[in-house]
Design an enzyme around this catalytic site. Structure first.
Site, PDB file in Angstrom:
ATOM      1  N   HIS A 181       3.381 -19.562 -36.678  1.00 31.04           N
ATOM      2  CA  HIS A 181       1.792 -19.149 -36.225  1.00 31.04           C
ATOM      3  C   HIS A 181       1.637 -20.008 -35.257  1.00 31.04           C
ATOM      4  O   HIS A 181       0.665 -19.663 -34.473  1.00 31.04           O
ATOM      5  CB  HIS A 181       1.177 -19.959 -37.708  1.00 31.04           C
ATOM      6  CG  HIS A 181       1.165 -19.022 -38.818  1.00 31.04           C
ATOM      7  ND1 HIS A 181       2.178 -17.888 -38.971  1.00 31.04           N
ATOM      8  CD2 HIS A 181       0.310 -18.822 -39.721  1.00 31.04           C
ATOM      9  CE1 HIS A 181       1.798 -17.438 -40.138  1.00 31.04           C
ATOM     10  NE2 HIS A 181       0.832 -17.827 -40.545  1.00 31.04           N
ATOM     11  N   HIS A 222       4.712 -26.430 -42.894  1.00 34.46           N
ATOM     12  CA  HIS A 222       6.003 -26.961 -41.892  1.00 34.46           C
ATOM     13  C   HIS A 222       5.907 -28.445 -41.943  1.00 34.46           C
ATOM     14  O   HIS A 222       4.829 -29.019 -42.161  1.00 34.46           O
ATOM     15  CB  HIS A 222       5.298 -26.396 -40.588  1.00 34.46           C
ATOM     16  CG  HIS A 222       6.126 -24.758 -40.383  1.00 34.46           C
ATOM     17  ND1 HIS A 222       7.409 -24.596 -40.073  1.00 34.46           N
ATOM     18  CD2 HIS A 222       5.273 -23.820 -40.652  1.00 34.46           C
ATOM     19  CE1 HIS A 222       7.539 -23.364 -39.923  1.00 34.46           C
ATOM     20  NE2 HIS A 222       6.286 -22.637 -40.188  1.00 34.46           N
ATOM     21  N   ASP A 226       7.752 -29.335 -36.417  1.00 32.37           N
ATOM     22  CA  ASP A 226       7.715 -27.851 -36.397  1.00 32.37           C
ATOM     23  C   ASP A 226       6.696 -27.543 -35.163  1.00 32.37           C
ATOM     24  O   ASP A 226       6.702 -26.857 -34.541  1.00 32.37           O
ATOM     25  CB  ASP A 226       7.774 -27.134 -37.372  1.00 32.37           C
ATOM     26  CG  ASP A 226       8.829 -27.335 -38.432  1.00 32.37           C
ATOM     27  OD1 ASP A 226       9.813 -27.572 -37.949  1.00 32.37           O
ATOM     28  OD2 ASP A 226       8.697 -27.116 -39.558  1.00 32.37           O
TER      29      ASP A 226
END
Length: 290
Positions: A181, A222, A226
């Protein structure tokens, strides 16, 4: 009033048709790049689905972001998805604005060629990272005790190739160390930062990127690493890919006849031609540059 609306609608339709003709011509010249970028989106999804078969749930790793940010919980995990959807749709609409508005700076096809190049380069690095090291998923459906944390061995090739859509995309595990994302969000924000014209929208875009980062960690989708890796890696990827690609033509001056970006060779020959004119005493009109 009706006459005015009809006249403006006619102008808008002519503008859309003219822009569509231009973009179709550009697409005919660049369809291979667009198609390759779209195909790689499937390859990226397939790779993320494949690593789910390797995922082994375990205790959630110690994380500074989890310590600092309160946990939103499963019932509020949709908030980060709503922010991402807003960013995604807003960017798509912006790339389509040349079809509607008179004032325009970009060509839709060319900007998407560049965006897809950024995405592919970033996603290649992402695939390498999550196949190099598999971490226990932090998301709720990836934890110990969840039926979705492990995937049984596929019974046939079709099951793998179809990625179990859409469940396989929504409930993936193991594709960590790099947030997908955030790749999309940062690529969109960086692209608008360079080619957008509204300063306030640029500032809001960066604010949304920060909010999106915090929401992903707070939703436990996450680990903080990340997000951190995505922030510096995507910026580096965009920087270096931009240096390799030719500059896009700027349409904001309204008199740029070039539909395709100039190659380095074309730029060098044009510079030599202008220098030759200067040596012969002829002035160069910089306003005529594409």
């Amino acid at each position: 009033m009706t006459l005015y609306i009809g006249r403006e609608a006619s102008k808008l339709w002519k503008r859309i048709c003219a822009e569509a003709t231009t973009e179709i011509n550009l697409l005919l010249d660049n369809w291979k790049y667009v198609l390759a970028g779209l195909i790689f989106q499937y390859i990226h999804g397939l790779a993320a689905h494949g690593v789910h078969y390797l995922h082994r749930p375990g205790p959630t790793l110690q994380d500074l972001g989890y310590f600092l940010l309160p946990e939103l919980g499963q019932d509020k995990a949709y908030i980060s998805e709503m922010v991402f959807t807003f960013v995604f749709l807003s960017f798509v609409l912006w790339t389509l604005h040349p079809f509607i508005f008179k004032s325009k700076k970009i060509y839709t096809v060319l900007i998407w060629c560049r965006v897809l190049a950024f995405l592919v380069a970033s996603q290649i690095l992402r695939i390498i990272t999550f196949y190099s090291t598999q971490l226990p998923g932090s998301n709720y459906h990836c934890r110990e005790g969840s039926k979705l944390a492990r995937l049984p061995k596929p019974s046939n090739v079709q099951e793998v190739l179809l990625i179990n859509f859409p469940q396989g995309v929504v409930y993936g595990c193991g594709d960590l160390i790099f947030s997908s994302h955030m790749i999309f969000t940062l690529v969109f924000v960086l692209t608008y930062q360079k080619y957008g014209t509204r300063r306030c929208i640029k500032q809001c875009a960066w604010l949304l990127a920060i909010i999106q980062s915090l929401l992903i960690v707070a939703s436990r989708k996450h680990y903080t690493v990340d997000i951190a890796v995505a922030w510096y890696t995507v910026n580096l990827v965009v920087f270096f890919v931009n240096k390799k690609l030719p500059e896009l033509p700027d349409r904001s001056n309204g008199n740029s006849p070039v539909l395709l970006p100039l190659s380095t060779k074309d730029k060098d020959s044009k510079t030599k031609e202008e220098n030759h004119k200067l040596l012969n005493g002829n002035s160069v009109d910089h306003a005529d540059r594409p």
